[in-house]
Write a protein that holds these residues in place. Structure first.
Motif, PDB file in Angstrom:
ATOM      1  N   ALA A 109      61.086  25.050  37.663  1.00 19.23           N
ATOM      2  CA  ALA A 109      61.019  26.488  37.386  1.00 19.23           C
ATOM      3  C   ALA A 109      59.642  26.862  36.843  1.00 19.23           C
ATOM      4  O   ALA A 109      59.050  27.867  37.269  1.00 19.23           O
ATOM      5  N   LEU A 110      59.124  26.061  35.924  1.00 20.24           N
ATOM      6  CA  LEU A 110      57.801  26.313  35.361  1.00 20.24           C
ATOM      7  C   LEU A 110      56.723  26.218  36.438  1.00 20.24           C
ATOM      8  O   LEU A 110      55.826  27.067  36.516  1.00 20.24           O
ATOM      9  N   ALA A 111      56.818  25.208  37.297  1.00 23.13           N
ATOM     10  CA  ALA A 111      55.836  25.042  38.373  1.00 23.13           C
ATOM     11  C   ALA A 111      55.859  26.231  39.324  1.00 23.13           C
ATOM     12  O   ALA A 111      54.805  26.728  39.744  1.00 23.13           O
ATOM     13  N   LEU A 112      57.039  26.700  39.678  1.00 25.19           N
ATOM     14  CA  LEU A 112      57.141  27.859  40.572  1.00 25.19           C
ATOM     15  C   LEU A 112      56.624  29.125  39.892  1.00 25.19           C
ATOM     16  O   LEU A 112      55.958  29.954  40.535  1.00 25.19           O
ATOM     17  N   LEU A 113      56.888  29.265  38.616  1.00 27.19           N
ATOM     18  CA  LEU A 113      56.404  30.426  37.872  1.00 27.19           C
ATOM     19  C   LEU A 113      54.874  30.413  37.779  1.00 27.19           C
ATOM     20  O   LEU A 113      54.222  31.443  38.015  1.00 27.19           O
ATOM     21  N   LEU A 114      54.302  29.265  37.455  1.00 29.90           N
ATOM     22  CA  LEU A 114      52.834  29.159  37.406  1.00 29.90           C
ATOM     23  C   LEU A 114      52.232  29.352  38.796  1.00 29.90           C
ATOM     24  O   LEU A 114      51.190  29.995  38.949  1.00 29.90           O
ATOM     25  N   GLY A 115      52.890  28.799  39.810  1.00 35.64           N
ATOM     26  CA  GLY A 115      52.429  28.989  41.183  1.00 35.64           C
ATOM     27  C   GLY A 115      52.454  30.451  41.588  1.00 35.64           C
ATOM     28  O   GLY A 115      51.533  30.941  42.263  1.00 35.64           O
ATOM     29  N   LEU A 116      53.485  31.158  41.166  1.00 34.48           N
ATOM     30  CA  LEU A 116      53.569  32.591  41.449  1.00 34.48           C
ATOM     31  C   LEU A 116      52.434  33.344  40.774  1.00 34.48           C
ATOM     32  O   LEU A 116      51.815  34.231  41.376  1.00 34.48           O
ATOM     33  N   ALA A 117      52.118  32.974  39.536  1.00 37.27           N
ATOM     34  CA  ALA A 117      51.009  33.625  38.820  1.00 37.27           C
ATOM     35  C   ALA A 117      49.677  33.384  39.542  1.00 37.27           C
ATOM     36  O   ALA A 117      48.858  34.299  39.679  1.00 37.27           O
ATOM     37  N   VAL A 118      49.469  32.161  40.042  1.00 38.43           N
ATOM     38  CA  VAL A 118      48.249  31.855  40.797  1.00 38.43           C
ATOM     39  C   VAL A 118      48.237  32.637  42.105  1.00 38.43           C
ATOM     40  O   VAL A 118      47.204  33.166  42.517  1.00 38.43           O
ATOM     41  N   CYS A 119      49.373  32.725  42.758  1.00 39.32           N
ATOM     42  CA  CYS A 119      49.490  33.508  43.993  1.00 39.32           C
ATOM     43  C   CYS A 119      49.156  34.976  43.726  1.00 39.32           C
ATOM     44  O   CYS A 119      48.424  35.606  44.496  1.00 39.32           O
ATOM     45  N   TYR A 120      49.694  35.522  42.651  1.00 39.67           N
ATOM     46  CA  TYR A 120      49.377  36.902  42.265  1.00 39.67           C
ATOM     47  C   TYR A 120      47.863  37.072  42.042  1.00 39.67           C
ATOM     48  O   TYR A 120      47.277  38.046  42.506  1.00 39.67           O
ATOM     49  N   ALA A 121      47.273  36.143  41.307  1.00 43.64           N
ATOM     50  CA  ALA A 121      45.840  36.246  40.996  1.00 43.64           C
ATOM     51  C   ALA A 121      44.995  36.170  42.265  1.00 43.64           C
ATOM     52  O   ALA A 121      44.107  37.009  42.480  1.00 43.64           O
ATOM     53  N   PHE A 122      45.262  35.184  43.111  1.00 45.27           N
ATOM     54  CA  PHE A 122      44.505  35.041  44.349  1.00 45.27           C
ATOM     55  C   PHE A 122      44.698  36.257  45.257  1.00 45.27           C
ATOM     56  O   PHE A 122      43.733  36.804  45.800  1.00 45.27           O
ATOM     57  N   GLY A 123      45.951  36.667  45.412  1.00 44.23           N
ATOM     58  CA  GLY A 123      46.247  37.813  46.263  1.00 44.23           C
ATOM     59  C   GLY A 123      45.600  39.097  45.772  1.00 44.23           C
ATOM     60  O   GLY A 123      45.131  39.915  46.564  1.00 44.23           O
ATOM     61  N   THR A 124      45.546  39.264  44.459  1.00 47.44           N
ATOM     62  CA  THR A 124      44.937  40.467  43.890  1.00 47.44           C
ATOM     63  C   THR A 124      43.428  40.468  44.112  1.00 47.44           C
ATOM     64  O   THR A 124      42.855  41.508  44.479  1.00 47.44           O
ATOM     65  N   LEU A 125      42.786  39.326  43.912  1.00 42.08           N
ATOM     66  CA  LEU A 125      41.344  39.246  44.173  1.00 42.08           C
ATOM     67  C   LEU A 125      41.049  39.544  45.644  1.00 42.08           C
ATOM     68  O   LEU A 125      40.103  40.258  45.971  1.00 42.08           O
ATOM     69  N   TRP A 126      41.858  38.991  46.524  1.00 42.08           N
ATOM     70  CA  TRP A 126      41.732  39.237  47.965  1.00 42.08           C
ATOM     71  C   TRP A 126      41.914  40.724  48.253  1.00 42.08           C
ATOM     72  O   TRP A 126      41.149  41.325  48.999  1.00 42.08           O
ATOM     73  N   PHE A 127      42.958  41.311  47.665  1.00 40.60           N
ATOM     74  CA  PHE A 127      43.245  42.728  47.877  1.00 40.60           C
ATOM     75  C   PHE A 127      42.060  43.595  47.445  1.00 40.60           C
ATOM     76  O   PHE A 127      41.656  44.510  48.170  1.00 40.60           O
ATOM     77  N   VAL A 128      41.521  43.334  46.263  1.00 39.54           N
ATOM     78  CA  VAL A 128      40.390  44.115  45.755  1.00 39.54           C
ATOM     79  C   VAL A 128      39.214  44.037  46.726  1.00 39.54           C
ATOM     80  O   VAL A 128      38.582  45.053  47.034  1.00 39.54           O
ATOM     81  N   LYS A 129      38.937  42.851  47.238  1.00 41.24           N
ATOM     82  CA  LYS A 129      37.812  42.667  48.160  1.00 41.24           C
ATOM     83  C   LYS A 129      38.062  43.372  49.499  1.00 41.24           C
ATOM     84  O   LYS A 129      37.248  44.178  49.958  1.00 41.24           O
ATOM     85  N   VAL A 130      39.195  43.087  50.135  1.00 37.20           N
ATOM     86  CA  VAL A 130      39.462  43.630  51.471  1.00 37.20           C
ATOM     87  C   VAL A 130      39.709  45.133  51.418  1.00 37.20           C
ATOM     88  O   VAL A 130      39.169  45.889  52.231  1.00 37.20           O
ATOM     89  N   TYR A 131      40.506  45.577  50.464  1.00 38.17           N
ATOM     90  CA  TYR A 131      40.771  47.013  50.323  1.00 38.17           C
ATOM     91  C   TYR A 131      39.465  47.751  50.027  1.00 38.17           C
ATOM     92  O   TYR A 131      39.208  48.824  50.576  1.00 38.17           O
ATOM     93  N   GLY A 132      38.657  47.166  49.157  1.00 33.47           N
ATOM     94  CA  GLY A 132      37.368  47.777  48.817  1.00 33.47           C
ATOM     95  C   GLY A 132      36.459  47.899  50.024  1.00 33.47           C
ATOM     96  O   GLY A 132      35.773  48.909  50.195  1.00 33.47           O
TER      97      GLY A 132
END
Length: 174
Positions: A109-132
């Motif tokens: 559960a902890l690994a999936l939660l941390l993985g989700l946080a990393v996914c959120y972070a990576f996806g958000t950085l990607w979104f900011v770049k591509v959307y921008g």
């Protein structure tokens, strides 16, 4: 690789598409895609789970409409929200680093939660770049407000559901 192992990988890769298609028509829409990723990792483990999720992403990149909204192709994958899909592979990496053979439910559960946080972070950085690049600059906070904050509670519920389902299905893994 055994036929049984290949079949499990293919089935989990195939499971991800209907999970992505199931959506609650809200703004933004909520899908069961992360549930499919969580369950795949819980059922297959990090190595085979990564293969299944990578196969799913490859199918989508090749144009098979496996992503949410029955989308597929490089345009969907390389678009503003494609980083969250690519981030599933980072979730696999985190899961693999933390969960070896015999890992307990809480560690998973902890690994999936941390993985989700990393996914959120990576996806958000990607979104900011591509959307921008497409529509003009956007702040990280605005991107988080659009792409992460609305999904936290539903994703936690999907994580709990996947943990429950994974535990129930564990006895059939033989």
């Amino acid at each position: 690789m055994t036929t049984k192992r290949m079949t499990r990988i293919a089935l989990c890769a195939a499971l991800l598409a209907p999970c992505a298609w199931l959506s609650v028509p809200t703004q933004p829409p909520f899908t069961m895609q992360t549930f499919g990723v969580f369950l795949t990792l819980l059922l297959l483990g990090a190595k085979d789970g990564t293969i299944a999720i990578g196969l799913y992403i490859l199918l989508g990149a090749l144009g098979v409409p496996v992503f949410s909204g029955f989308n597929g192709g490089m345009g969907a994958l390389m678009g503003p929200t494609g980083g969250y899909i690519v981030g599933f592979l980072l979730m696999c990496l985190i899961f693999g680093l933390l969960c070896g053979k015999g890992a307990g439910l809480w560690l998973k559960a902890l690994a999936l939660l941390l993985g989700l946080a990393v996914c959120y972070a990576f996806g958000t950085l990607w979104f900011v770049k591509v959307y921008g690049d497409m529509k003009g600059p956007i702040s990280t906070l605005s991107a988080l407000s659009m792409c992460v904050f609305p999904f936290i509670v539903p994703d936690l519920a999907k994580l709990a559901l996947a943990l429950w389902a994974g535990k129930r299905l564990e006895k059939y893994r033989q």
